[in-house]
Design a protein around this motif. Structure first.
Motif, PDB file in Angstrom:
ATOM      1  N   GLU A 164       0.911  -1.326  -0.157  1.00 46.90           N
ATOM      2  CA  GLU A 164       0.053  -0.154   0.087  1.00 46.90           C
ATOM      3  C   GLU A 164       0.911   1.423   0.001  1.00 46.90           C
ATOM      4  O   GLU A 164       0.498   2.403  -0.825  1.00 46.90           O
ATOM      5  CB  GLU A 164      -0.930   0.074   1.198  1.00 46.90           C
ATOM      6  CG  GLU A 164      -1.812   1.213   1.047  1.00 46.90           C
ATOM      7  CD  GLU A 164      -2.816   1.114   2.506  1.00 46.90           C
ATOM      8  OE1 GLU A 164      -3.023  -0.025   2.763  1.00 46.90           O
ATOM      9  OE2 GLU A 164      -3.163   2.398   2.853  1.00 46.90           O
ATOM     10  N   ASP A 172      -6.818  -2.976  -3.746  1.00 47.42           N
ATOM     11  CA  ASP A 172      -5.948  -3.970  -3.054  1.00 47.42           C
ATOM     12  C   ASP A 172      -6.725  -5.074  -2.822  1.00 47.42           C
ATOM     13  O   ASP A 172      -8.090  -5.404  -3.099  1.00 47.42           O
ATOM     14  CB  ASP A 172      -5.991  -3.207  -1.725  1.00 47.42           C
ATOM     15  CG  ASP A 172      -4.870  -3.636  -0.676  1.00 47.42           C
ATOM     16  OD1 ASP A 172      -4.105  -4.524  -1.300  1.00 47.42           O
ATOM     17  OD2 ASP A 172      -4.819  -3.101   0.206  1.00 47.42           O
ATOM     18  N   ARG A 180       4.756  -4.646   9.059  1.00 49.29           N
ATOM     19  CA  ARG A 180       3.913  -4.447   9.808  1.00 49.29           C
ATOM     20  C   ARG A 180       4.276  -4.891  11.334  1.00 49.29           C
ATOM     21  O   ARG A 180       3.910  -4.188  12.223  1.00 49.29           O
ATOM     22  CB  ARG A 180       2.644  -4.936   9.268  1.00 49.29           C
ATOM     23  CG  ARG A 180       1.311  -4.352  10.127  1.00 49.29           C
ATOM     24  CD  ARG A 180       0.247  -4.870   9.771  1.00 49.29           C
ATOM     25  NE  ARG A 180      -0.380  -4.277   8.624  1.00 49.29           N
ATOM     26  CZ  ARG A 180      -0.438  -4.693   7.398  1.00 49.29           C
ATOM     27  NH1 ARG A 180      -0.181  -6.133   7.110  1.00 49.29           N
ATOM     28  NH2 ARG A 180      -0.899  -4.138   6.464  1.00 49.29           N
TER      29      ARG A 180
HETATM   30 MG   LIG Z   1      -2.269  -3.582   2.053  1.00 50.16          MG
END
Ligand SMILES: [Mg+2]
Ligand SMILES: Nc1ncnc2c1ncn2[C@@H]1O[C@H](COP(=O)(O)OP(=O)(O)OP(=O)(O)O)[C@@H](O)[C@H]1O
Length: 468
Positions: free
Chosen positions: A189, A253, A372
């Motif tokens: 992203e 996405d 993440r």
């Molecule tokens: Mg993503």
């Protein structure tokens, strides 16, 4: 470890200041790193102050006891002028308590003299320089960010990431569809936003929709828009994302999750950029560039019959694969430092720096959840910590099971933090010597030291003394 190899960004050699009244120590360090670093030597505080005022050092190695100065205070003085100065304190055994206190207030590490293991001395220097280069990279990014360059929050100095960032810069300016592939949490992203920011469409909308998060009819309505009364509850007409993204970029996405029906509708739209709102027959045109992302390799989905092959070739005109974090360990320290700064600012805290042991643990983790997961790990550490250096233990409580398991080998959870702090490096040396004395036999080492075998084992593993 070569000092230069750990500092790949700097074409120039790193500048290191060694402050020690002992001629032997100065010469030893100079010999050890002189080929890969530009070493300045000072034998007392006055000389050190003069050099520090003239040169922007990447690292200062400071003796604790100097003729007219206290090394800890001198480092404090230097750090007051350059808060992110990376400093290493060199100390005799007797002064370890002070050294630990210095580490608490942000000195990178302390080393006990005389140096017995030159390899680990070089490794610590290499790590310290790595941290300095991470600080500098982030400061550079921040300066560019302050100057309004929105594309630079993507951190990546490893060769794998440099390559990917190069591809992204290249395709961003072209008006072609881009497919971003990569495991969850690798930054797809972020990459899509970077493409938008670098494209000629940057001042126009960037719209994103997660195809996996919406039922088919909702997703269809969102993309195509609808006319008044097109379905129950459609009280007024609504433009869809195809229209709203006009002039800009549309980011789809989790494209692999799109239903077969919507896949064929999308294919039709992509053929001539025309479509009709739901409940209307009036064709509309929209000029958007499509960016898609998936964490399941899309070609495999095609082979398995779950994704249309013709659509695949439409959207994979250019495809970029974000590498998993474990394949770019060089990015871990800069990312961790970046997140540390970020969450300190967010929570109004002054946690840090990350101790050498913490950095080592972070670097050896496999990071199944990629960036993440690393981000959450640092967020949690900052949230739970009151301030001061962040050690391996601070990243444990409440950790996701996978991290906890991986860190479990890195620290004995029953050990108190003060002990951890106090032992640091010489614990490693002690274990190394112990194992050598025991002829490499861990059970024997446990007997000799009086430390339970399992406990000893995890600690040795933490220091990389035993590997399995
Ligand atoms: Mg993503
Ligand atoms: N190179 C990077 N520099 C700075 N932050 C990053 C980088 N890569 C990822 N991040 C951060 O990590 C988090 C996860 O990234 P992102 O949401 O882009 O991953 P993703 O690949 O889209 O994951 P998913 O497949 O699960 O949707 C975000 O908070 C993002 O800002």
């Amino acid at each position: 470890m070569s000092v230069v190899a750990s500092n790949p960004k700097t074409k120039m050699q790193p500048r290191v200041l060694v402050v020690d009244d002992d001629h032997y120590t100065r010469t030893l360090i100079d010999r050890l790193i002189g080929k890969t670093a530009e070493v300045s030597l000072a034998s007392d505080g006055a000389e050190a102050r003069k050099l520090f005022a003239e040169v922007d050092f990447n690292l200062v190695l400071m003796d604790q006891r100097l003729p007219a100065d206290n090394g800890i205070e001198l480092l404090r003085e230097f750090r007051a002028r350059r808060p992110k100065l990376v400093g290493i304190l060199m100390t005799g055994f007797a002064d370890v308590r002070d050294a630990v206190a210095a580490v608490r207030e942000g000195v990178f590490d302390y080393l006990t003299k005389p140096f017995e293991d030159l390899e680990s001395l070089e490794a610590v220097i290499g790590k310290a320089l790595e941290l300095d280069s991470a600080y500098r990279e982030i400061d550079g990014l921040r300066a560019r960010l302050d100057a309004g360059d929105a594309t630079v929050a993507v951190i990546g100095q490893s060769p794998a990431m440099e390559r990917v960032l190069g591809q992204i810069r290249q395709v961003a300016g072209l008006d072609t569809t881009v497919l971003l592939e990569g495991e969850s949490g690798t930054g797809k992203e972020l990459a899509a936003r970077m493409i938008h920011a670098l494209s000629t469409r940057a001042t126009k909308p960037f719209l994103e929709v997660n195809c996996g998060g919406l039922a088919e009819t909702l997703l269809e309505g969102l993309l195509f828009g609808h006319e008044k009364g097109a379905f129950t509850g459609a009280g007024q007409a609504n433009a869809g994302y195809f229209e709203k993204a006009h002039g800009g970029n549309l980011f789809l996405d989790e494209i692999a999750d799109m239903s077969p029906k919507l896949q064929s509708n999308l294919l039709r739209v992509l053929q001539d950029h025309s479509f009709t709102r739901i409940g209307s027959t009036e064709p509309r045109k929209a000029d958007f560039r499509l960016i898609c992302a998936t964490n399941r390799p899309l070609l495999a989905e095609v082979k398995a019959g779950r994704f249309r092959e013709d659509l695949y070739y439409r959207i994979a005109v250019v495809s970029v694969t974000m590498p998993p974090l474990r394949e770019r360990t060089g990015d871990i320290v800069p990312l961790a430092t970046h997140f540390l700064d970020f969450y300190n600012a967010k929570f109004g805290k002054t946690c840090g720096p990350l101790t050498p042991a913490a950095l080592q643990a972070l670097e050896s983790c496999r990071w199944k959840g990629n960036v993440r997961q690393l981000q959450h790990c640092i967020e949690r550490a900052v949230a739970l910590h009151t301030g001061g250096p962040i050690d391996t233990l601070h990243m444990l409580p409440g950790g996701e099971p996978s991290i906890r398991t991986e860190f479990a080998g890195a620290t004995a959870a029953t050990t108190a933090l003060a002990y951890q702090d106090a032992r640091g490096d010489f614990e490693r040396d002690y274990f190394r010597r112990l194992l050598a004395t025991a002829g490499g036999n861990v059970s024997e080492a446990a007997r000799l030291s009086g430390i339970p075998r399992q406990n000893l084992y995890v600690r040795m593993k933490r220091w990389g003394i035993v590997t399995e």
